[in-house]
Design a protein around this motif. Structure first.
Motif, PDB file in Angstrom:
ATOM      1  N   THR A  30       0.833  -1.215   0.000  1.00  0.00           N
ATOM      2  CA  THR A  30       0.000   0.000   0.000  1.00  0.00           C
ATOM      3  C   THR A  30       0.866   1.262   0.000  1.00  0.00           C
ATOM      4  O   THR A  30       0.612   2.188  -0.787  1.00  0.00           O
ATOM      5  CB  THR A  30      -0.953  -0.009   1.204  1.00  0.00           C
ATOM      6  OG1 THR A  30      -1.661  -1.243   1.184  1.00  0.00           O
ATOM      7  CG2 THR A  30      -1.936   1.140   1.151  1.00  0.00           C
ATOM      8  N   ARG A  36       8.494 -10.154   5.376  1.00  0.00           N
ATOM      9  CA  ARG A  36       8.445  -9.727   6.780  1.00  0.00           C
ATOM     10  C   ARG A  36       9.255 -10.737   7.590  1.00  0.00           C
ATOM     11  O   ARG A  36       9.026 -11.944   7.484  1.00  0.00           O
ATOM     12  CB  ARG A  36       7.004  -9.697   7.312  1.00  0.00           C
ATOM     13  CG  ARG A  36       6.125  -8.700   6.572  1.00  0.00           C
ATOM     14  CD  ARG A  36       4.722  -8.588   7.154  1.00  0.00           C
ATOM     15  NE  ARG A  36       3.866  -7.827   6.245  1.00  0.00           N
ATOM     16  CZ  ARG A  36       2.566  -7.605   6.399  1.00  0.00           C
ATOM     17  NH1 ARG A  36       1.946  -8.102   7.467  1.00  0.00           N
ATOM     18  NH2 ARG A  36       1.884  -6.908   5.517  1.00  0.00           N
ATOM     19  N   PHE A  46       6.184 -14.041   1.471  1.00  0.00           N
ATOM     20  CA  PHE A  46       4.845 -14.538   1.174  1.00  0.00           C
ATOM     21  C   PHE A  46       4.306 -13.705   0.018  1.00  0.00           C
ATOM     22  O   PHE A  46       4.967 -12.781  -0.441  1.00  0.00           O
ATOM     23  CB  PHE A  46       3.945 -14.436   2.412  1.00  0.00           C
ATOM     24  CG  PHE A  46       3.777 -13.029   2.929  1.00  0.00           C
ATOM     25  CD1 PHE A  46       4.758 -12.449   3.722  1.00  0.00           C
ATOM     26  CD2 PHE A  46       2.663 -12.279   2.610  1.00  0.00           C
ATOM     27  CE1 PHE A  46       4.620 -11.136   4.174  1.00  0.00           C
ATOM     28  CE2 PHE A  46       2.518 -10.965   3.073  1.00  0.00           C
ATOM     29  CZ  PHE A  46       3.496 -10.399   3.854  1.00  0.00           C
ATOM     30  N   TYR A  53      -4.459   3.390   8.874  1.00  0.00           N
ATOM     31  CA  TYR A  53      -5.912   3.303   8.667  1.00  0.00           C
ATOM     32  C   TYR A  53      -6.697   4.435   9.300  1.00  0.00           C
ATOM     33  O   TYR A  53      -6.360   4.937  10.372  1.00  0.00           O
ATOM     34  CB  TYR A  53      -6.438   1.956   9.177  1.00  0.00           C
ATOM     35  CG  TYR A  53      -5.967   0.815   8.316  1.00  0.00           C
ATOM     36  CD1 TYR A  53      -6.437   0.665   7.019  1.00  0.00           C
ATOM     37  CD2 TYR A  53      -5.010  -0.080   8.775  1.00  0.00           C
ATOM     38  CE1 TYR A  53      -5.971  -0.360   6.202  1.00  0.00           C
ATOM     39  CE2 TYR A  53      -4.537  -1.108   7.964  1.00  0.00           C
ATOM     40  CZ  TYR A  53      -5.030  -1.237   6.680  1.00  0.00           C
ATOM     41  OH  TYR A  53      -4.570  -2.240   5.877  1.00  0.00           O
ATOM     42  N   LEU A  70      -7.302 -14.261   6.228  1.00  0.00           N
ATOM     43  CA  LEU A  70      -7.037 -14.494   4.807  1.00  0.00           C
ATOM     44  C   LEU A  70      -6.626 -13.200   4.136  1.00  0.00           C
ATOM     45  O   LEU A  70      -5.791 -13.167   3.241  1.00  0.00           O
ATOM     46  CB  LEU A  70      -8.305 -14.995   4.116  1.00  0.00           C
ATOM     47  CG  LEU A  70      -8.759 -16.412   4.384  1.00  0.00           C
ATOM     48  CD1 LEU A  70     -10.086 -16.657   3.698  1.00  0.00           C
ATOM     49  CD2 LEU A  70      -7.718 -17.407   3.886  1.00  0.00           C
ATOM     50  N   GLY A  71      -7.266 -12.119   4.576  1.00  0.00           N
ATOM     51  CA  GLY A  71      -6.971 -10.825   3.968  1.00  0.00           C
ATOM     52  C   GLY A  71      -7.476  -9.712   4.859  1.00  0.00           C
ATOM     53  O   GLY A  71      -8.188  -9.959   5.830  1.00  0.00           O
ATOM     54  N   GLY A  72      -7.053  -8.507   4.533  1.00  0.00           N
ATOM     55  CA  GLY A  72      -7.514  -7.384   5.336  1.00  0.00           C
ATOM     56  C   GLY A  72      -7.263  -6.087   4.628  1.00  0.00           C
ATOM     57  O   GLY A  72      -6.539  -6.028   3.622  1.00  0.00           O
TER      58      GLY A  72
HETATM   59  P1  HAM Z   1      -1.950  -7.081   6.261  1.00  0.00           P
HETATM   60  O1  HAM Z   1      -3.127  -7.408   7.120  1.00  0.00           O
HETATM   61  O2  HAM Z   1      -0.686  -6.779   6.940  1.00  0.00           O
HETATM   62  O3  HAM Z   1      -2.413  -5.859   5.360  1.00  0.00           O
HETATM   63  O4  HAM Z   1      -1.695  -8.249   5.249  1.00  0.00           O
HETATM   64  C1  HAM Z   1      -2.736  -8.723   4.401  1.00  0.00           C
HETATM   65  C2  HAM Z   1      -2.701 -10.235   4.327  1.00  0.00           C
HETATM   66  O5  HAM Z   1      -1.425 -10.687   3.918  1.00  0.00           O
HETATM   67  C3  HAM Z   1      -2.946 -10.946   5.646  1.00  0.00           C
HETATM   68  O6  HAM Z   1      -4.319 -11.014   5.941  1.00  0.00           O
HETATM   69  C4  HAM Z   1      -2.364 -12.313   5.353  1.00  0.00           C
HETATM   70  O7  HAM Z   1      -3.280 -13.112   4.629  1.00  0.00           O
HETATM   71  C5  HAM Z   1      -1.189 -11.977   4.463  1.00  0.00           C
HETATM   72  N1  HAM Z   1       0.040 -11.994   5.260  1.00  0.00           N
HETATM   73  C6  HAM Z   1       0.556 -10.991   6.004  1.00  0.00           C
HETATM   74  N2  HAM Z   1       1.717 -11.367   6.576  1.00  0.00           N
HETATM   75  C7  HAM Z   1       1.955 -12.645   6.191  1.00  0.00           C
HETATM   76  C8  HAM Z   1       3.004 -13.599   6.428  1.00  0.00           C
HETATM   77  N3  HAM Z   1       4.060 -13.310   7.173  1.00  0.00           N
HETATM   78  N4  HAM Z   1       2.897 -14.822   5.854  1.00  0.00           N
HETATM   79  C9  HAM Z   1       1.851 -15.128   5.071  1.00  0.00           C
HETATM   80  N5  HAM Z   1       0.842 -14.268   4.801  1.00  0.00           N
HETATM   81  C10 HAM Z   1       0.883 -13.040   5.347  1.00  0.00           C
HETATM   82  C11 HAM Z   1      -1.623  -5.269   4.434  1.00  0.00           C
HETATM   83  O8  HAM Z   1      -0.599  -5.718   4.017  1.00  0.00           O
HETATM   84  C12 HAM Z   1      -2.228  -4.004   3.864  1.00  0.00           C
HETATM   85  N6  HAM Z   1      -1.292  -3.462   2.868  1.00  0.00           N
HETATM   86  C13 HAM Z   1      -3.590  -4.251   3.264  1.00  0.00           C
HETATM   87  C14 HAM Z   1      -4.185  -3.031   2.668  1.00  0.00           C
HETATM   88  C15 HAM Z   1      -4.216  -2.705   1.362  1.00  0.00           C
HETATM   89  N7  HAM Z   1      -4.755  -2.039   3.316  1.00  0.00           N
HETATM   90  C16 HAM Z   1      -5.143  -1.108   2.475  1.00  0.00           C
HETATM   91  N8  HAM Z   1      -4.802  -1.499   1.284  1.00  0.00           N
END
Ligand code: HAM
Length: 418
Positions: A85, A114, A126, A264, A282-284
């Motif tokens: 983002t 990360r 990921f 946010y 799953l997502g956010g």
């Molecule tokens: P986030 O919640 O940090 O949001 O990550 C979104 C998704 O990425 C998580 O729900 C998860 O499914 C996946 N994820 C995060 N970290 C890991 C990890 N270490 N291993 C596997 N999957 C992972 C964001 O990244 C924001 N940029 C979302 C956003 C877009 N908000 C506004 N626009």
């Protein structure tokens, strides 16, 4: 088997044949859905300026304070992007994307990094797919983003999910809420976990996100952000819920939902699956009306989401939802002798021009071993070519499913394949 001398880093995996087809299948669905929703792809570098990520996501977040893969070369500080983002916000400002006119609808697919402790559903490299809708504060945009995300899961057949939503307000609402939270936690501060005690001063809202057992009983009765929203935020939140309802999207309000990134404002949401394990998001995503200005642009409201591809795959596997399979091969040309090999090189070219897949042996295997190879590659047909066949122009064309063979010319075979 002996362990290879060189291995991938902890928390980073190779995607091998058999798996990569599943990725291609998912990526195809994401791209198709993006086209239907008219989002355009944006691809940004994996390395970004450290300062951008620190400012964008927030110095005090876990991601920035503990999980960055960063390094310097000379005067320049690089970080492997932990999310997309802030990079998209940077690109929007750098390339004046506002001048394209109207709100910008952008999507991306790619690796993020990360330095977390790896476990199931949590890797150090990921992959995310995500979208950003930049240049409007309309609640319809929030719902468009959520509808885009939900549609992808729906197409894949992963519908056993829960959409949680909240409003985290704007700085004004949050200042009032922060004071209320600190007033609430202060008397029991020494009983909170160490991490929550640290967050008490810096970001008390993050205490609500604590996974520590000792914090849970205090979190239960903590004041709720939704009681502190000012009129504009409350109204925006009400409209988001209204439009979600109108779109037939089922959601659960979770006034304790806080996200791990600081940018946010107003809407925050998460899509949860009980089929992934402890890493159940799953997502956010959510709205981030101040980020573009924070990274040097004009005040520009925006909203977006990102989803983890690995977690999506874990959920699909747990639920027996099939993803793409390794494609079968159409034709394997079995050769005997050098002249036949040369003929086969031309034959497979002609077959490929029909849009069919074709291959041959490259290592001088016996006929028997070549048939075995054709079987292993799941070939539908085999053509057998040796000196006699080249002379007569008639080749044994074998249907691998029942091993029946019929003599055919290459022209006849091409007709059948066509
Ligand atoms: P986030 O919640 O940090 O949001 O990550 C979104 C998704 O990425 C998580 O729900 C998860 O499914 C996946 N994820 C995060 N970290 C890991 C990890 N270490 N291993 C596997 N999957 C992972 C964001 O990244 C924001 N940029 C979302 C956003 C877009 N908000 C506004 N626009």
């Amino acid at each position: 088997m002996a362990q290879a001398k060189f291995q991938t880093h902890h928390g980073m995996v190779d995607i091998l044949p058999g798996e990569s087809e599943k990725w291609q299948y998912l990526e195809r669905i994401i791209r198709e859905t993006a086209a239907e929703f008219h989002f355009s792809e944006i691809r940004t570098p994996v390395l970004e300026p450290t300062e951008l990520i620190a400012r964008g996501i927030g110095q005090l977040t876990d991601i920035v304070s503990k999980e960055m893969f960063s390094f310097s070369r000379g005067e320049t500080n690089y970080v492997l992007r932990p999310e997309c983002t802030a990079p998209v916000a940077r690109a929007y400002v750098q390339h004046h994307l506002d001048q394209r006119g109207g709100a910008q609808k952008l999507f991306y697919i790619g690796p993020m990094f990360r330095a977390e402790r790896p476990q199931k559903g949590r890797q150090r490299q990921f992959h995310q797919f995500g979208a950003e809708l930049i240049g409007t504060d309309s609640p319809i945009a929030d719902v468009e983003i959520i509808r885009f995300m939900m549609r992808i899961y729906e197409k894949i057949g992963l519908t056993k999910t829960t959409l949680m939503i909240n409003s985290v307000g704007d700085p004004e609402s949050r200042a009032a809420y922060k004071t209320a939270l600190q007033d609430y936690f202060r008397p029991q501060l020494s009983e909170l976990s160490e991490i929550s005690q640290q967050r008490f001063e810096t970001n008390p809202m993050r205490i609500l996100d604590s996974k520590e057992d000792e914090d849970q009983k205090f979190i239960e009765d903590a004041p709720l952000i939704t009681d502190f929203l000012n009129e504009a935020c409350a109204q925006h939140y009400a409209e988001v819920k209204q439009y979600l309802g109108d779109s037939g999207i089922i959601f659960v309000e979770n006034p304790r939902l806080v996200r791990g990134l600081d940018y946010y404002t107003k809407t925050a949401f998460e899509l949860i699956s009980s089929d992934v394990g402890s890493q159940d998001a799953l997502g956010g995503g959510g709205r981030y009306d101040l980020l573009i200005e924070e990274v040097g642009g004009k005040p520009t409201p925006a909203v977006g989401f990102a989803s983890g591809i690995e977690r999506l795959m874990i959920a699909c596997e747990a639920l027996g939802i099939p993803l793409g399979e390794e494609p079968a091969l159409d034709v394997y040309v079995v050769t005997r002798g050098e002249a036949a090999q040369r003929w086969a090189m031309d034959a497979i070219t002609q077959i490929r021009k029909l849009g069919k897949s074709a291959t041959m042996d490259f290592s001088g295997k016996s006929i028997k071993a070549q048939f075995k190879d054709a079987d292993r590659q799941n070939s539908r047909f085999a053509i057998v070519a040796g000196d006699d066949e080249l002379k007569s122009g008639s080749f044994n064309f074998r249907d691998m499913s029942d091993s029946t063979e019929t003599p055919k010319t290459l022209a006849e075979i091409l007709d059948i394949l066509r």
